[in-house]
Design a protein around this motif. Structure first.
Motif, PDB file in Angstrom:
ATOM      1  N   ASN A  25       0.817  -1.227   0.000  1.00  0.00           N
ATOM      2  CA  ASN A  25       0.000   0.000   0.000  1.00  0.00           C
ATOM      3  C   ASN A  25       0.851   1.278   0.000  1.00  0.00           C
ATOM      4  N   PHE A  30      -3.503   1.797  -1.862  1.00  0.00           N
ATOM      5  CA  PHE A  30      -4.154   0.544  -1.448  1.00  0.00           C
ATOM      6  C   PHE A  30      -4.225  -0.444  -2.621  1.00  0.00           C
ATOM      7  N   ASP A  31      -3.645  -1.612  -2.414  1.00  0.00           N
ATOM      8  CA  ASP A  31      -3.648  -2.718  -3.385  1.00  0.00           C
ATOM      9  C   ASP A  31      -2.807  -2.473  -4.641  1.00  0.00           C
ATOM     10  N   GLY A 103       1.145  -7.888   8.743  1.00  0.00           N
ATOM     11  CA  GLY A 103       1.111  -6.739   7.834  1.00  0.00           C
ATOM     12  C   GLY A 103       2.432  -6.555   7.117  1.00  0.00           C
ATOM     13  N   LEU A 104       3.290  -7.573   7.194  1.00  0.00           N
ATOM     14  CA  LEU A 104       4.596  -7.492   6.520  1.00  0.00           C
ATOM     15  C   LEU A 104       4.678  -8.506   5.382  1.00  0.00           C
ATOM     16  N   GLY A 105       3.518  -8.851   4.835  1.00  0.00           N
ATOM     17  CA  GLY A 105       3.504  -9.733   3.679  1.00  0.00           C
ATOM     18  C   GLY A 105       3.930 -11.152   4.004  1.00  0.00           C
ATOM     19  N   ASP A 149       0.054  -6.582  -4.531  1.00  0.00           N
ATOM     20  CA  ASP A 149       0.936  -5.502  -4.066  1.00  0.00           C
ATOM     21  C   ASP A 149       2.031  -5.974  -3.115  1.00  0.00           C
ATOM     22  N   ASN A 150       1.875  -7.150  -2.478  1.00  0.00           N
ATOM     23  CA  ASN A 150       2.994  -7.753  -1.730  1.00  0.00           C
ATOM     24  C   ASN A 150       3.777  -8.729  -2.615  1.00  0.00           C
ATOM     25  N   THR A 191      -5.449 -10.036   7.455  1.00  0.00           N
ATOM     26  CA  THR A 191      -5.757  -9.189   6.298  1.00  0.00           C
ATOM     27  C   THR A 191      -7.237  -9.336   5.930  1.00  0.00           C
ATOM     28  N   ARG A 195      -9.764  -6.149   5.733  1.00  0.00           N
ATOM     29  CA  ARG A 195     -10.399  -5.753   4.463  1.00  0.00           C
ATOM     30  C   ARG A 195     -11.908  -5.623   4.651  1.00  0.00           C
ATOM     31  N   ARG A 242      -8.607   1.679   9.478  1.00  0.00           N
ATOM     32  CA  ARG A 242      -7.785   0.586  10.009  1.00  0.00           C
ATOM     33  C   ARG A 242      -6.955   0.971  11.233  1.00  0.00           C
ATOM     34  N   GLY A 268       0.921  -2.632   5.010  1.00  0.00           N
ATOM     35  CA  GLY A 268      -0.112  -3.566   4.550  1.00  0.00           C
ATOM     36  C   GLY A 268      -1.397  -3.314   5.312  1.00  0.00           C
ATOM     37  N   SER A 269      -1.968  -4.404   5.857  1.00  0.00           N
ATOM     38  CA  SER A 269      -3.221  -4.246   6.596  1.00  0.00           C
ATOM     39  C   SER A 269      -2.975  -4.099   8.094  1.00  0.00           C
TER      40      SER A 269
HETATM   41  N1  LIG Z   1      -3.393  -4.322  -0.040  1.00  0.00           N
HETATM   42  C1  LIG Z   1      -3.543  -5.323   0.977  1.00  0.00           C
HETATM   43  C2  LIG Z   1      -2.183  -5.632   1.539  1.00  0.00           C
HETATM   44  C3  LIG Z   1      -2.184  -6.618   2.674  1.00  0.00           C
HETATM   45  O1  LIG Z   1      -0.851  -6.729   3.147  1.00  0.00           O
HETATM   46  P1  LIG Z   1      -0.480  -7.710   4.354  1.00  0.00           P
HETATM   47  O2  LIG Z   1       0.990  -7.561   4.531  1.00  0.00           O
HETATM   48  O3  LIG Z   1      -1.258  -7.233   5.522  1.00  0.00           O
HETATM   49  O4  LIG Z   1      -0.863  -9.091   3.904  1.00  0.00           O
HETATM   50  C4  LIG Z   1      -4.459  -4.762   2.070  1.00  0.00           C
HETATM   51  O5  LIG Z   1      -4.178  -3.659   2.518  1.00  0.00           O
HETATM   52  O6  LIG Z   1      -5.426  -5.432   2.431  1.00  0.00           O
END
Ligand SMILES: N[C@@H](CCOP(=O)(O)O)C(=O)O
Ligand SMILES: Nc1ncnc2c1ncn2[C@@H]1O[C@H](COP(=O)(O)OP(=O)(O)O)[C@@H](O)[C@H]1O
Length: 319
Positions: A25, A30-31, A103-105, A149-150, A191, A195, A242, A268-269
């Protein structure tokens, strides 16, 4: 299935894939925006087998599913195996340093690393775009939707822009040297949950502001303009919703900026928070601030002072 693939399986080779953490992000994108980090990384050991099927092991404490369709690495590999004409087996052993739900993929690291490794062992029949498509099947398992995006920076390294996923359109962005400070408060935010709480509609005035920030951030990377990067790191759509899930978020952000951070936000999230800075000394001061905030809140945290990883997943032959 692709019929013209040049597959040359390496049955007697064992490899290890180093799979970097990623920040998706980049606050306003975002995404669509993401970058790979030098630290932390997962490791995946892999080999091919003549016995068809995917066999997954974990050597960490996270008790992740080993059933291929429920493990993001397995789901990505199932997609890849469907694209090849000859059945092969894959054995993989995953060691996670990137905690799931950080949130670090974490999910992307397993999905991306697995397909990069399988591609290597099959004689590299697939393009990077193919690998991103396969790995997105893993993200669907983790978060309910395909997003790249990750996955993309994890595979390619650097900072990437996903202009579209259907059809896939990836743009690699150059960026000036940046220090990245990350705090991972030890709480889990899935995540998929992060979302679901998002609003489905956006006010036009917010969309206009967000478009300005995304364009500004991309231009800032390309022009190596630190001030422009800093003022574009603003999110008027996702972060207000968030950030409520992340204790200490406002304090970390405000004190990091006062200490000289260019800017930053949710990684990320979430719940991880990242901050970008120009100088190593600033990145270290921000790390101290992050530790202080979570010590005062009585929440365990892990802090990384790192930088952008330009290589993405790396394969090493181990046997
Ligand atoms: N674009 C996604 C990214 C989620 O990243 P993550 O590291 O939390 O898996 C989102 O924001 O939902
Ligand atoms: N190999 C794997 N690595 C990480 N998460 C996995 C894996 N396989 C399945 N999962 C599931 O994916 C979810 C974690 O993904 P996600 O919530 O996106 O975390 P992150 O933000 O760290 O990527 C968890 O529900 C976890 O059980």
């Amino acid at each position: 299935m692709q019929t013209n693939l040049n597959i040359q399986p390496l049955f007697d080779t064992e490899i290890e894939v180093l799979c970097p953490a990623t920040v998706a992000n980049l606050v306003c994108g975002f995404d669509i925006l993401g970058m790979a980090l030098q630290d932390p990384s997962d490791r995946i050991r892999m080999r091919l087998s003549k016995e068809p099927g995917i066999r997954i092991q974990h050597t960490d404490e996270y008790k992740l599913p080993t059933e291929p369709a429920q493990n993001v690495a397995g789901a990505a590999l199932l997609d890849l195996l469907q694209a090849i004409p000859e059945p092969v087996g894959i054995e993989i052993s995953i060691t996670k340093e990137i905690k799931p739900g950080s949130g670090l993929g974490s999910s992307a690291a397993s999905a991306a690393g697995a397909v990069v490794g399988a591609n290597y062992l099959l004689g590299k029949p697939f393009s990077d775009e193919d690998l991103v498509r396969f790995a997105m099947a893993g993200e669907k398992v983790a978060s309910g939707v395909k997003h790249a995006d990750n996955i993309t920076p994890c595979i390619l390294g650097g900072v990437t822009l996903i202009r579209s996923i259907f059809p896939l359109d990836i743009i690699g962005l150059s960026a000036p040297p940046l220090q990245v400070t990350v705090v991972h408060p030890q709480i889990e935010v899935r995540t998929s949950d992060a979302r679901q709480i998002l609003r489905k509609e956006v006010l036009l005035k917010d969309a206009i502001r967000q478009w300005g920030n995304i364009a500004g951030l991309v231009a800032g990377f390309l022009k190596e303009d630190y001030e422009l990067i800093g003022r574009s790191l603003e999110d008027v759509i996702i972060e207000p919703v968030r950030s409520i899930l992340i204790p200490g978020f406002d304090e970390v952000k405000q004190r990091s900026k006062a200490a000289g951070a260019l800017g930053g936000g949710i990684s990320g999230s979430g719940p991880s928070i990242f901050m970008l800075s120009k100088e190593a000394a600033t990145a270290n001061s921000i790390a101290e601030i992050m530790k202080q905030v979570y010590t005062q809140l009585g929440i365990e945290s892990k802090v990384y002072v790192t930088s952008i990883n330009s290589k993405g997943c790396e394969v090493r032959i181990t046997g």
